[in-house]
Design an enzyme around this catalytic site. Sequence first.
Site, PDB file in Angstrom:
ATOM      1  N   ARG A  44       0.845  -1.199   0.000  1.00 14.47           N
ATOM      2  CA  ARG A  44       0.000   0.000   0.000  1.00 14.47           C
ATOM      3  C   ARG A  44       0.880   1.248   0.000  1.00 14.47           C
ATOM      4  O   ARG A  44       2.099   1.162   0.075  1.00 14.47           O
ATOM      5  CB  ARG A  44      -0.949  -0.022   1.212  1.00 14.47           C
ATOM      6  CG  ARG A  44      -0.186  -0.397   2.466  1.00 14.47           C
ATOM      7  CD  ARG A  44      -0.588   0.294   3.687  1.00 14.47           C
ATOM      8  NE  ARG A  44      -0.547   1.716   3.619  1.00 14.47           N
ATOM      9  CZ  ARG A  44       0.560   2.449   3.797  1.00 14.47           C
ATOM     10  NH1 ARG A  44       1.746   1.885   4.009  1.00 14.47           N
ATOM     11  NH2 ARG A  44       0.503   3.760   3.733  1.00 14.47           N
ATOM     12  N   ALA A  46       0.770   5.269  -1.985  1.00 17.27           N
ATOM     13  CA  ALA A  46       0.684   5.631  -3.407  1.00 17.27           C
ATOM     14  C   ALA A  46       1.963   5.306  -4.200  1.00 17.27           C
ATOM     15  O   ALA A  46       1.905   4.618  -5.228  1.00 17.27           O
ATOM     16  CB  ALA A  46       0.304   7.098  -3.530  1.00 17.27           C
ATOM     17  N   ARG A  87      -7.057  -0.272  -7.222  1.00 17.59           N
ATOM     18  CA  ARG A  87      -7.346   0.862  -6.326  1.00 17.59           C
ATOM     19  C   ARG A  87      -7.402   2.124  -7.203  1.00 17.59           C
ATOM     20  O   ARG A  87      -6.423   2.453  -7.870  1.00 17.59           O
ATOM     21  CB  ARG A  87      -6.272   0.987  -5.233  1.00 17.59           C
ATOM     22  CG  ARG A  87      -6.195  -0.248  -4.326  1.00 17.59           C
ATOM     23  CD  ARG A  87      -5.405   0.036  -3.077  1.00 17.59           C
ATOM     24  NE  ARG A  87      -6.144   0.863  -2.135  1.00 17.59           N
ATOM     25  CZ  ARG A  87      -5.593   1.415  -1.047  1.00 17.59           C
ATOM     26  NH1 ARG A  87      -4.313   1.225  -0.781  1.00 17.59           N
ATOM     27  NH2 ARG A  87      -6.324   2.155  -0.228  1.00 17.59           N
ATOM     28  N   GLN A 193      -3.020   2.233   9.747  1.00 21.72           N
ATOM     29  CA  GLN A 193      -1.662   2.375   9.201  1.00 21.72           C
ATOM     30  C   GLN A 193      -0.763   3.182  10.139  1.00 21.72           C
ATOM     31  O   GLN A 193       0.444   2.956  10.191  1.00 21.72           O
ATOM     32  CB  GLN A 193      -1.702   3.073   7.830  1.00 21.72           C
ATOM     33  CG  GLN A 193      -2.362   2.281   6.727  1.00 21.72           C
ATOM     34  CD  GLN A 193      -3.826   2.626   6.577  1.00 21.72           C
ATOM     35  OE1 GLN A 193      -4.502   2.940   7.551  1.00 21.72           O
ATOM     36  NE2 GLN A 193      -4.333   2.562   5.370  1.00 21.72           N
ATOM     37  N   ASP A 234      -2.166  10.998  -2.077  1.00 21.01           N
ATOM     38  CA  ASP A 234      -2.437   9.975  -3.084  1.00 21.01           C
ATOM     39  C   ASP A 234      -2.634  10.592  -4.460  1.00 21.01           C
ATOM     40  O   ASP A 234      -2.439   9.935  -5.485  1.00 21.01           O
ATOM     41  CB  ASP A 234      -3.665   9.148  -2.696  1.00 21.01           C
ATOM     42  CG  ASP A 234      -3.276   8.204  -1.589  1.00 21.01           C
ATOM     43  OD1 ASP A 234      -3.259   8.641  -0.430  1.00 21.01           O
ATOM     44  OD2 ASP A 234      -2.916   7.049  -1.900  1.00 21.01           O
ATOM     45  N   ASN A 243      -5.908  12.546   0.078  1.00 19.72           N
ATOM     46  CA  ASN A 243      -5.061  11.687   0.911  1.00 19.72           C
ATOM     47  C   ASN A 243      -5.969  10.873   1.836  1.00 19.72           C
ATOM     48  O   ASN A 243      -7.198  10.994   1.792  1.00 19.72           O
ATOM     49  CB  ASN A 243      -4.073  12.549   1.711  1.00 19.72           C
ATOM     50  CG  ASN A 243      -3.018  11.711   2.410  1.00 19.72           C
ATOM     51  OD1 ASN A 243      -2.414  10.820   1.795  1.00 19.72           O
ATOM     52  ND2 ASN A 243      -2.783  11.940   3.694  1.00 19.72           N
ATOM     53  N   LYS A 244      -5.353  10.060   2.669  1.00 16.00           N
ATOM     54  CA  LYS A 244      -6.080   9.170   3.566  1.00 16.00           C
ATOM     55  C   LYS A 244      -7.217   9.879   4.281  1.00 16.00           C
ATOM     56  O   LYS A 244      -7.049  10.990   4.779  1.00 16.00           O
ATOM     57  CB  LYS A 244      -5.082   8.584   4.576  1.00 16.00           C
ATOM     58  CG  LYS A 244      -5.651   7.664   5.628  1.00 16.00           C
ATOM     59  CD  LYS A 244      -6.479   6.530   5.053  1.00 16.00           C
ATOM     60  CE  LYS A 244      -5.728   5.672   4.051  1.00 16.00           C
ATOM     61  NZ  LYS A 244      -6.661   4.801   3.266  1.00 16.00           N
TER      62      LYS A 244
HETATM   63  O1  MRU Z   1      -4.806   3.328   1.824  1.00 14.97           O
HETATM   64  P1  MRU Z   1      -3.326   3.524   1.881  1.00 14.97           P
HETATM   65  O2  MRU Z   1      -2.690   2.997   3.109  1.00 14.97           O
HETATM   66  O3  MRU Z   1      -2.642   3.075   0.620  1.00 14.97           O
HETATM   67  O4  MRU Z   1      -3.189   5.122   1.925  1.00 14.97           O
HETATM   68  C1  MRU Z   1      -1.931   5.695   2.022  1.00 14.97           C
HETATM   69  C2  MRU Z   1      -1.957   7.166   2.163  1.00 14.97           C
HETATM   70  O5  MRU Z   1      -3.007   7.769   2.225  1.00 14.97           O
HETATM   71  C3  MRU Z   1      -0.650   7.868   2.118  1.00 14.97           C
HETATM   72  O6  MRU Z   1      -0.702   9.050   2.838  1.00 14.97           O
HETATM   73  C4  MRU Z   1      -0.311   8.203   0.651  1.00 14.97           C
HETATM   74  O7  MRU Z   1      -0.433   7.084  -0.148  1.00 14.97           O
HETATM   75  C5  MRU Z   1       1.047   8.767   0.525  1.00 14.97           C
HETATM   76  S1  MRU Z   1       2.290   7.587   0.841  1.00 14.97           S
HETATM   77  C6  MRU Z   1       3.800   8.274   0.553  1.00 14.97           C
END
Ligand code: MRU
Length: 342
Positions: A44, A46, A87, A193, A234, A243-244
């Site tokens: 996982r 991005a 995704r 996470q 993302d 983002n998340k």
């Molecule tokens: O759902 P995930 O765990 O893949 O989401 C990750 C995030 O939201 C991160 O902040 C994003 O991918 C940046 S990672 C450098």
Amino acid sequence: MRTIEWEDGVVVTIDQTKLPHELALLKMKTCEEVAEAIKSMKVRGAPLIGVTAAYGLALTAYHSTARNKQDLLQELKESAETLRRTRPTAVNLSWAIDRVLRKAEEAAEDVKLVAKAVMDEAVRMADEDVEVNRRIGRIGAELINDGDVVLTHCNAGSLATVGYGTALGVIRAAVGQGKRVRVFVTETRPKLQGAKLTAYELKRDGIPVTLITDNAVGYVMYKRMINKVIVGADRIVKDAVINKVGTYEIAALAHENEVPFYVAAPTSSFDLTRTAEDVIIEERSPEEVTYIGSVHVAPEGVDVFNPAFDITPFQYVDAIICEGGILFKPNYEAVLSVYKGR
Ligand code: MRU
């Protein structure tokens, strides 16, 4: 920590669903296994899902028995579609897939040379990712002062990239310069996470980290327990950072409390063809919310809405840190100028 390697036709990565209790390696031999690993979030973050998808195409090319370039290109396009469906929100995924497909198309007619071009490109992208993150870290570290207490959300660290991380890369670089930095991390429901991955990474590195629940953010800001926020992205579109889920709440609270809110992301996360309204925000299964670990906590049959990401308008973002520099108070034109120069 390098999260992904190519070993003679096998892609080796870390199964992130087993952390922090077990550092288990995941070995993938087919593009379908790669797609499943991305979908189930064994892999996982991005930048890492982009590079992993590139390696997925490398697996297709490596194991292909196609006799001519056209047939191999067709197989690669089918693999690409499988990967794209995993995704939808992180733009790094389609960015990486398109980049590898372009290399395959540009390669000479010899099928072996097409396969080699695909594999070389995947490895190049993995190497580049670490370099870009180190650069983001070096650039962003100037925003971090000795004694800062920085809040981060989710995991934008080594585990979300091929190595070093984006948001955590900035913190790592600042610490590397001798600055004393402490980190608060949100647990990041529903997949945790922050609790599982960011806390693990920072503890491993000996960087002081304090874990809080997602809903404690307002209180720690009110109490001035943190003085900066830094998160990953993302997708950065014309008007917002995606983002998340939970990022927008943190940004709005940071704005209200006059706490600088920074986003660290490579230009491979920029998508300046779209505004936030045009982006598909991934919705994941209700079970991620109704269960905590293996414990069912919600009433049977309750309706659930589980978006994996949210949208933070630029007005709440004090700066975007990318490998091209720091964009203070970002707007479309400023982001575009860096994007074009990548
Ligand atoms: O759902 P995930 O765990 O893949 O989401 C990750 C995030 O939201 C991160 O902040 C994003 O991918 C940046 S990672 C450098």
